[in-house]
Motif scaffolding. Structure first.
Motif, PDB file in Angstrom:
ATOM      1  N   THR A 165     -27.638   4.377  41.943  1.00 11.75           N
ATOM      2  CA  THR A 165     -27.178   5.286  40.894  1.00 11.75           C
ATOM      3  C   THR A 165     -28.119   5.197  39.705  1.00 11.75           C
ATOM      4  O   THR A 165     -28.622   4.128  39.385  1.00 11.75           O
ATOM      5  CB  THR A 165     -25.749   4.901  40.448  1.00 11.75           C
ATOM      6  OG1 THR A 165     -24.877   4.942  41.584  1.00 11.75           O
ATOM      7  CG2 THR A 165     -25.225   5.841  39.384  1.00 11.75           C
ATOM      8  N   VAL A 215     -29.605   8.936  28.242  1.00  6.99           N
ATOM      9  CA  VAL A 215     -28.646   9.771  28.967  1.00  6.99           C
ATOM     10  C   VAL A 215     -29.341  10.731  29.926  1.00  6.99           C
ATOM     11  O   VAL A 215     -28.789  11.082  30.977  1.00  6.99           O
ATOM     12  CB  VAL A 215     -27.777  10.548  27.961  1.00  6.99           C
ATOM     13  CG1 VAL A 215     -26.843  11.519  28.659  1.00  6.99           C
ATOM     14  CG2 VAL A 215     -26.976   9.571  27.097  1.00  6.99           C
ATOM     15  N   ALA A 219     -29.139  10.619  33.819  1.00  6.04           N
ATOM     16  CA  ALA A 219     -28.202   9.574  34.245  1.00  6.04           C
ATOM     17  C   ALA A 219     -26.992  10.180  34.949  1.00  6.04           C
ATOM     18  O   ALA A 219     -26.453  11.204  34.523  1.00  6.04           O
ATOM     19  CB  ALA A 219     -27.747   8.747  33.043  1.00  6.04           C
ATOM     20  N   ASP A 220     -26.565   9.542  36.025  1.00  5.73           N
ATOM     21  CA  ASP A 220     -25.303   9.896  36.670  1.00  5.73           C
ATOM     22  C   ASP A 220     -24.134   9.208  35.966  1.00  5.73           C
ATOM     23  O   ASP A 220     -23.029   9.746  35.901  1.00  5.73           O
ATOM     24  CB  ASP A 220     -25.312   9.451  38.135  1.00  5.73           C
ATOM     25  CG  ASP A 220     -26.503   9.993  38.897  1.00  5.73           C
ATOM     26  OD1 ASP A 220     -26.665  11.226  38.921  1.00  5.73           O
ATOM     27  OD2 ASP A 220     -27.272   9.181  39.440  1.00  5.73           O
ATOM     28  N   VAL A 221     -24.404   8.001  35.477  1.00  7.03           N
ATOM     29  CA  VAL A 221     -23.405   7.193  34.780  1.00  7.03           C
ATOM     30  C   VAL A 221     -24.018   6.675  33.489  1.00  7.03           C
ATOM     31  O   VAL A 221     -25.162   6.199  33.490  1.00  7.03           O
ATOM     32  CB  VAL A 221     -22.948   5.995  35.645  1.00  7.03           C
ATOM     33  CG1 VAL A 221     -21.964   5.116  34.880  1.00  7.03           C
ATOM     34  CG2 VAL A 221     -22.336   6.469  36.958  1.00  7.03           C
ATOM     35  N   VAL A 222     -23.276   6.775  32.395  1.00  2.90           N
ATOM     36  CA  VAL A 222     -23.696   6.205  31.115  1.00  2.90           C
ATOM     37  C   VAL A 222     -22.683   5.146  30.724  1.00  2.90           C
ATOM     38  O   VAL A 222     -21.467   5.407  30.711  1.00  2.90           O
ATOM     39  CB  VAL A 222     -23.791   7.276  30.015  1.00  2.90           C
ATOM     40  CG1 VAL A 222     -24.155   6.626  28.675  1.00  2.90           C
ATOM     41  CG2 VAL A 222     -24.808   8.346  30.383  1.00  2.90           C
ATOM     42  N   ALA A 236     -25.228  14.784  27.769  1.00  2.61           N
ATOM     43  CA  ALA A 236     -24.991  14.491  29.183  1.00  2.61           C
ATOM     44  C   ALA A 236     -24.795  15.766  30.001  1.00  2.61           C
ATOM     45  O   ALA A 236     -24.165  16.722  29.551  1.00  2.61           O
ATOM     46  CB  ALA A 236     -23.774  13.587  29.338  1.00  2.61           C
ATOM     47  N   LYS A 237     -25.309  15.755  31.208  1.00  3.40           N
ATOM     48  CA  LYS A 237     -25.126  16.882  32.122  1.00  3.40           C
ATOM     49  C   LYS A 237     -23.681  16.898  32.613  1.00  3.40           C
ATOM     50  O   LYS A 237     -23.004  15.864  32.619  1.00  3.40           O
ATOM     51  CB  LYS A 237     -26.090  16.763  33.295  1.00  3.40           C
ATOM     52  CG  LYS A 237     -25.863  15.537  34.162  1.00  3.40           C
ATOM     53  CD  LYS A 237     -26.933  15.378  35.216  1.00  3.40           C
ATOM     54  CE  LYS A 237     -26.671  14.120  36.073  1.00  3.40           C
ATOM     55  NZ  LYS A 237     -27.736  13.907  37.083  1.00  3.40           N
ATOM     56  N   ASP A 242     -20.411  16.593  34.756  1.00  2.00           N
ATOM     57  CA  ASP A 242     -19.958  15.658  35.780  1.00  2.00           C
ATOM     58  C   ASP A 242     -20.535  14.249  35.610  1.00  2.00           C
ATOM     59  O   ASP A 242     -20.312  13.380  36.447  1.00  2.00           O
ATOM     60  CB  ASP A 242     -20.246  16.163  37.195  1.00  2.00           C
ATOM     61  CG  ASP A 242     -19.260  15.592  38.209  1.00  2.00           C
ATOM     62  OD1 ASP A 242     -18.063  15.479  37.871  1.00  2.00           O
ATOM     63  OD2 ASP A 242     -19.671  15.233  39.323  1.00  2.00           O
ATOM     64  N   THR A 243     -21.287  14.020  34.535  1.00  2.00           N
ATOM     65  CA  THR A 243     -21.692  12.651  34.215  1.00  2.00           C
ATOM     66  C   THR A 243     -20.435  11.807  33.981  1.00  2.00           C
ATOM     67  O   THR A 243     -19.423  12.296  33.478  1.00  2.00           O
ATOM     68  CB  THR A 243     -22.572  12.631  32.950  1.00  2.00           C
ATOM     69  OG1 THR A 243     -23.764  13.367  33.202  1.00  2.00           O
ATOM     70  CG2 THR A 243     -22.942  11.207  32.545  1.00  2.00           C
ATOM     71  N   LEU A 262     -19.039   8.782  31.854  1.00  2.00           N
ATOM     72  CA  LEU A 262     -19.225   7.905  30.700  1.00  2.00           C
ATOM     73  C   LEU A 262     -18.221   6.769  30.788  1.00  2.00           C
ATOM     74  O   LEU A 262     -17.008   7.002  30.811  1.00  2.00           O
ATOM     75  CB  LEU A 262     -19.027   8.678  29.390  1.00  2.00           C
ATOM     76  CG  LEU A 262     -18.923   7.835  28.107  1.00  2.00           C
ATOM     77  CD1 LEU A 262     -20.184   7.018  27.880  1.00  2.00           C
ATOM     78  CD2 LEU A 262     -18.626   8.729  26.905  1.00  2.00           C
ATOM     79  N   VAL A 318     -17.553  16.175  31.060  1.00  4.70           N
ATOM     80  CA  VAL A 318     -17.976  14.789  31.271  1.00  4.70           C
ATOM     81  C   VAL A 318     -16.741  13.936  31.542  1.00  4.70           C
ATOM     82  O   VAL A 318     -15.759  13.983  30.794  1.00  4.70           O
ATOM     83  CB  VAL A 318     -18.739  14.240  30.047  1.00  4.70           C
ATOM     84  CG1 VAL A 318     -19.084  12.760  30.240  1.00  4.70           C
ATOM     85  CG2 VAL A 318     -20.004  15.049  29.810  1.00  4.70           C
TER      86      VAL A 318
END
Length: 291
Positions: free
Chosen positions: A2, A55, A58-61, A85-86, A88-89, A91, A114
């Protein structure tokens, strides 16, 4: 694998980001400390130049910050996570903050596509370094399931405890128990020593009986020796006790022992011990006892 953006590489966040990199994830980290980002670079992480850079892609922040003002600035401010964030990210805020801030982050996140989890941790610096944290997670069950592999790289006890903000409530309960236990262990040491009993031997016995606890297991030797190098500072526990008291008011319940522990923590801070480990609550009891 990821793509993880990690914001806040301090005593806790640094080792946590390192574990994620070691697990094979692509980790971009951001912190204001040059030393902190250098440590991440040394274990294979990428050093980001800003929140937005962290960010990007990133898929996950993950955020691991001192208090709610920092979380709000990083997540809600201009150029912050929820702006950049894009869709579906995910957080994951792993800071210890007010439950209402976690609920607000989730609300704004939903408006911007998000997903948000609150996932505070317990275990201190040792737990972070050993990937042995206890992680209490609030939010949607599906988002928890998606994040579970990441949590498993960071902790040994991982639980979905309820909706948004529930993780912070459980952390508040954790901190009031931890603070109360430190206060009582400190009182036990003062009583033993004032009575002419070897405190180290006495605590060894206590640790093996019903009074045994993780705190006695890990901290009894350092407390007897008055070694208070910070694993978790009094200053931060003072903040956390404020969160616990505010949560009690919100829930309309009375927590009298929590109020007393909060005053002991505040006293330790007023004595100039805010930078010491929270086991330094012992010093308050000593001063009250004239020792």
């Amino acid at each position: 694998m990821t793509n993880v953006g990690f914001i806040g590489l301090g005593i806790m966040g640094g080792p946590m980001a390192g574990h994620l990199a070691a697990a094979g994830h692509v980790v971009a980290g951001y912190d204001l400390s040059t030393e902190a980002v250098d440590k991440l670079r040394s274990v294979g992480g990428r050093v980001a130049g800003s929140v937005a850079d962290t960010v990007a892609g990133a898929d996950v922040v993950i955020t691991m910050l001192p208090n709610h003002p920092q979380v709000e600035q990083v997540a809600l401010g201009a150029g912050g996570v929820l702006e950049v964030a894009k869709p579906d990210t995910l957080l994951i805020d792993m800071s210890t903050i007010r439950p209402e801030t976690s609920v607000e982050l989730a609300k704004v996140g939903a408006e911007r596509g998000v997903r948000v989890l609150d996932a505070p941790v317990s275990g201190g610096e040792a737990g972070a370094k050993q990937a042995a944290l206890s992680i209490m997670v609030g939010g949607e069950g599906g988002d928890f399931a998606a994040a579970k592999p990441l949590f498993d790289s960071l902790g040994t006890t991982v639980a979905h405890v309820g909706p948004h903000g529930a993780g912070q409530v459980v952390k508040a309960a954790n901190q009031l128990v931890v603070g109360g236990t430190y206060g009582l262990v400190g009182e036990a040491i003062v009583l033993l020593e004032a009575s002419g009993v070897d405190a180290a031997t006495g605590l060894d016995v206590l640790a093996g009986g019903l009074a045994g606890s993780r705190i006695l297991e890990l901290k009894r030797e350092s407390m007897v020796a008055r070694r208070f190098e910070p694993g978790f500072r009094i200053d931060l526990h003072h903040k956390d006790m404020g969160i616990a008291l505010a949560a009690a008011r919100q829930a309309e319940v009375s927590l009298p022992l929590t109020g007393l522990v909060a005053q002991l923590v505040a006293a330790a801070r007023a004595m100039g011990n805010g930078s010491l480990d929270h086991s330094a609550l012992l010093t308050v009891t000593e001063q009250l006892s004239g020792r």
